[in-house]
Design a protein around this motif. Structure first.
Motif, PDB file in Angstrom:
ATOM      1  N   SER A   1       5.976 -36.279 -64.349  1.00 45.28           N
ATOM      2  CA  SER A   1       5.573 -35.313 -63.315  1.00 45.28           C
ATOM      3  C   SER A   1       4.606 -34.303 -63.909  1.00 45.28           C
ATOM      4  O   SER A   1       4.759 -33.875 -65.048  1.00 45.28           O
ATOM      5  CB  SER A   1       6.798 -34.590 -62.759  1.00 45.28           C
ATOM      6  OG  SER A   1       7.818 -35.500 -62.389  1.00 45.28           O
TER       7      SER A   1
ATOM      8  N   GLY B   1       6.432 -44.523 -62.148  1.00 45.18           N
ATOM      9  CA  GLY B   1       7.311 -43.509 -62.715  1.00 45.18           C
ATOM     10  C   GLY B   1       7.751 -43.898 -64.109  1.00 45.18           C
ATOM     11  O   GLY B   1       7.464 -44.983 -64.620  1.00 45.18           O
TER      12      GLY B   1
ATOM     13  N   ALA C   1      12.680 -39.006 -56.144  1.00 48.02           N
ATOM     14  CA  ALA C   1      11.227 -38.889 -56.233  1.00 48.02           C
ATOM     15  C   ALA C   1      10.714 -38.053 -55.070  1.00 48.02           C
ATOM     16  O   ALA C   1      11.072 -38.305 -53.914  1.00 48.02           O
ATOM     17  CB  ALA C   1      10.569 -40.270 -56.207  1.00 48.02           C
TER      18      ALA C   1
ATOM     19  N   VAL D   1       7.479 -37.204 -52.873  1.00 44.45           N
ATOM     20  CA  VAL D   1       6.324 -38.050 -52.552  1.00 44.45           C
ATOM     21  C   VAL D   1       5.496 -37.453 -51.424  1.00 44.45           C
ATOM     22  O   VAL D   1       5.976 -36.643 -50.623  1.00 44.45           O
ATOM     23  CB  VAL D   1       6.781 -39.465 -52.128  1.00 44.45           C
ATOM     24  CG1 VAL D   1       7.524 -40.162 -53.251  1.00 44.45           C
ATOM     25  CG2 VAL D   1       7.647 -39.427 -50.868  1.00 44.45           C
TER      26      VAL D   1
ATOM     27  N   GLU E   1      15.302 -43.561 -55.798  1.00 45.48           N
ATOM     28  CA  GLU E   1      14.933 -44.799 -56.473  1.00 45.48           C
ATOM     29  C   GLU E   1      16.160 -45.294 -57.229  1.00 45.48           C
ATOM     30  O   GLU E   1      16.863 -44.509 -57.865  1.00 45.48           O
ATOM     31  CB  GLU E   1      13.793 -44.576 -57.468  1.00 45.48           C
ATOM     32  CG  GLU E   1      12.430 -44.370 -56.860  1.00 45.48           C
ATOM     33  CD  GLU E   1      11.366 -44.253 -57.936  1.00 45.48           C
ATOM     34  OE1 GLU E   1      10.592 -45.207 -58.114  1.00 45.48           O
ATOM     35  OE2 GLU E   1      11.327 -43.214 -58.620  1.00 45.48           O
TER      36      GLU E   1
ATOM     37  N   VAL F   1      12.614 -48.283 -54.241  1.00 44.87           N
ATOM     38  CA  VAL F   1      12.757 -47.159 -53.321  1.00 44.87           C
ATOM     39  C   VAL F   1      13.923 -47.405 -52.363  1.00 44.87           C
ATOM     40  O   VAL F   1      14.079 -48.495 -51.823  1.00 44.87           O
ATOM     41  CB  VAL F   1      11.471 -46.949 -52.485  1.00 44.87           C
ATOM     42  CG1 VAL F   1      11.633 -45.747 -51.555  1.00 44.87           C
ATOM     43  CG2 VAL F   1      10.269 -46.779 -53.388  1.00 44.87           C
TER      44      VAL F   1
ATOM     45  N   ARG G   1       3.750 -41.051 -55.308  1.00 45.83           N
ATOM     46  CA  ARG G   1       4.643 -40.235 -56.142  1.00 45.83           C
ATOM     47  C   ARG G   1       4.009 -38.908 -56.554  1.00 45.83           C
ATOM     48  O   ARG G   1       2.854 -38.846 -56.977  1.00 45.83           O
ATOM     49  CB  ARG G   1       5.019 -41.018 -57.402  1.00 45.83           C
ATOM     50  CG  ARG G   1       6.059 -40.329 -58.285  1.00 45.83           C
ATOM     51  CD  ARG G   1       6.238 -41.061 -59.604  1.00 45.83           C
ATOM     52  NE  ARG G   1       6.539 -42.463 -59.437  1.00 45.83           N
ATOM     53  CZ  ARG G   1       7.772 -42.954 -59.264  1.00 45.83           C
ATOM     54  NH1 ARG G   1       8.810 -42.122 -59.214  1.00 45.83           N
ATOM     55  NH2 ARG G   1       7.946 -44.261 -59.143  1.00 45.83           N
TER      56      ARG G   1
ATOM     57  N   SER H   1       6.577 -36.324 -58.115  1.00 47.61           N
ATOM     58  CA  SER H   1       7.435 -35.994 -59.245  1.00 47.61           C
ATOM     59  C   SER H   1       8.719 -36.803 -59.195  1.00 47.61           C
ATOM     60  O   SER H   1       9.087 -37.354 -58.156  1.00 47.61           O
ATOM     61  CB  SER H   1       7.761 -34.493 -59.258  1.00 47.61           C
ATOM     62  OG  SER H   1       8.352 -34.092 -58.026  1.00 47.61           O
ATOM     63  N   THR H   2       9.396 -36.856 -60.336  1.00 52.93           N
ATOM     64  CA  THR H   2      10.598 -37.662 -60.481  1.00 52.93           C
ATOM     65  C   THR H   2      11.630 -36.872 -61.277  1.00 52.93           C
ATOM     66  O   THR H   2      11.273 -36.181 -62.232  1.00 52.93           O
ATOM     67  CB  THR H   2      10.292 -38.972 -61.245  1.00 52.93           C
ATOM     68  OG1 THR H   2       9.135 -39.583 -60.687  1.00 52.93           O
ATOM     69  CG2 THR H   2      11.465 -39.925 -61.206  1.00 52.93           C
TER      70      THR H   2
ATOM     71  N   THR I   1      12.439 -31.424 -59.056  1.00 57.64           N
ATOM     72  CA  THR I   1      11.249 -31.882 -58.327  1.00 57.64           C
ATOM     73  C   THR I   1      10.731 -30.870 -57.306  1.00 57.64           C
ATOM     74  O   THR I   1       9.941 -31.234 -56.433  1.00 57.64           O
ATOM     75  CB  THR I   1      11.545 -33.211 -57.610  1.00 57.64           C
ATOM     76  OG1 THR I   1      12.636 -33.023 -56.695  1.00 57.64           O
ATOM     77  CG2 THR I   1      11.909 -34.306 -58.606  1.00 57.64           C
TER      78      THR I   1
ATOM     79  N   LEU J   1       7.946 -47.976 -55.981  1.00 54.65           N
ATOM     80  CA  LEU J   1       7.095 -46.814 -55.767  1.00 54.65           C
ATOM     81  C   LEU J   1       6.148 -46.693 -56.934  1.00 54.65           C
ATOM     82  O   LEU J   1       6.571 -46.641 -58.096  1.00 54.65           O
ATOM     83  CB  LEU J   1       7.965 -45.554 -55.635  1.00 54.65           C
ATOM     84  CG  LEU J   1       7.251 -44.208 -55.481  1.00 54.65           C
ATOM     85  CD1 LEU J   1       6.395 -44.207 -54.225  1.00 54.65           C
ATOM     86  CD2 LEU J   1       8.265 -43.091 -55.428  1.00 54.65           C
TER      87      LEU J   1
END
Length: 265
Positions: free
Chosen positions: A57, A84, A179, A181, A196, A205, A219, A221-222, A229, A264
């Motif tokens: 991220s 990711g 995640a 998005v 995820e 996903v 995406r 951030s994770t 996030t 994703l």
């Protein structure tokens, strides 16, 4: 597939504060622009620190003065963006309970509902179960509500759906993560959150809201849950969110075939 996304955030800052934004596309994009205006004056790139966390991220850190601040971001992505994180550590870290995903408290429920299922069949069952037991009600949940509270209330927004999915899967020893998005096709348009899960050798996903085609998601951030996030975190002075606008479009908006696994990117 070409996807075009943008976000604008307008803030009033009572006292100087450190702001951390997470709204840039993970991995970047060739056609990307980020602009910050503090009290009507554009900040130089040197005033904005870009960091990348262990999950990939991208964070933008700003020492913001008192007054007004606006951030505008836009990007166009052709084809696939960056995937990711696939660190071996992820398969351990994303099994653990976390602040909003109390998998240690939902084990009995998960076993009672999904015992004997695995892989694709398990993801389908969990997604359907969460989707049919929760009502999507904007504004229904608070910032401290986790998966257990969501299940008790039987309502929430996208992050609540994702937290419950993640907690149930972790209870069954399936690594799962959240995640944030951009979601072409989402209505009303906003930032979106999905789960995820790691099954059949890859991350796939799970979106129990079914509000946007999974193949169009982009995406940002994770992390373990929403604590990792958030699109904006502030430290120091009081910060008021005055306005937020998000857009996300795709040149093709396909139907979402819920019978197939989707990754994703």
């Amino acid at each position: 597939m070409q996807r075009t996304v943008s976000a604008r955030i307008d803030l009033t800052i009572e006292d100087p504060a450190r702001l951390v934004f997470m709204l840039a596309v993970a991995g970047g994009a060739p056609d990307e622009r980020l602009e910050l205006l503090a009290n009507g004056v554009a900040l130089d790139a040197a005033d904005v620190l870009e960091l990348t966390d262990a999950a990939g991220s991208r964070l933008h850190v700003v020492e913001a003065p008192a007054g007004s601040l606006s951030l505008s971001y836009s990007a166009t992505v052709d084809g696939q963006a960056a995937a990711g994180s696939d660190r071996p550590l992820d398969l351990v870290e994303y099994l653990r309970p976390s602040r909003y995903c109390e998998s240690d408290r939902l084990g009995a429920t998960a076993v009672a509902e999904f015992s004997g299922l695995e892989g694709h069949a398990l993801l389908d069952a969990v997604s359907s179960w969460v989707g049919t037991r929760l009502a999507y009600v904007p504004g229904s949940s608070g910032p401290s509500d986790g998966a257990v509270q969501t299940l008790l209330a039987r309502e929430g927004v996208c992050r609540d759906y994702a937290h419950l999915v993640i907690a149930l899967l972790r209870s069954l020893d399936v690594p799962a993560r959240l995640a944030a998005v951009y979601a072409p096709g989402l209505d009303p348009m906003d930032f979106h959150a999905v789960a995820e899960a790691y099954v059949e050798g890859a991350w796939h996903v799970v979106d129990a809201t079914a509000l946007a085609p999974r193949s169009t998601l982009l995406r940002i951030s994770t992390g373990r849950d929403a604590a990792d996030t958030a699109f904006l975190s502030s430290y120091g002075g009081f910060v008021q969110l005055d306005a937020i606008t998000v857009t996300a479009t795709a040149d093709t908006l396909p139907a979402d075939d819920i019978g197939r696994l989707v990754q994703l990117r």
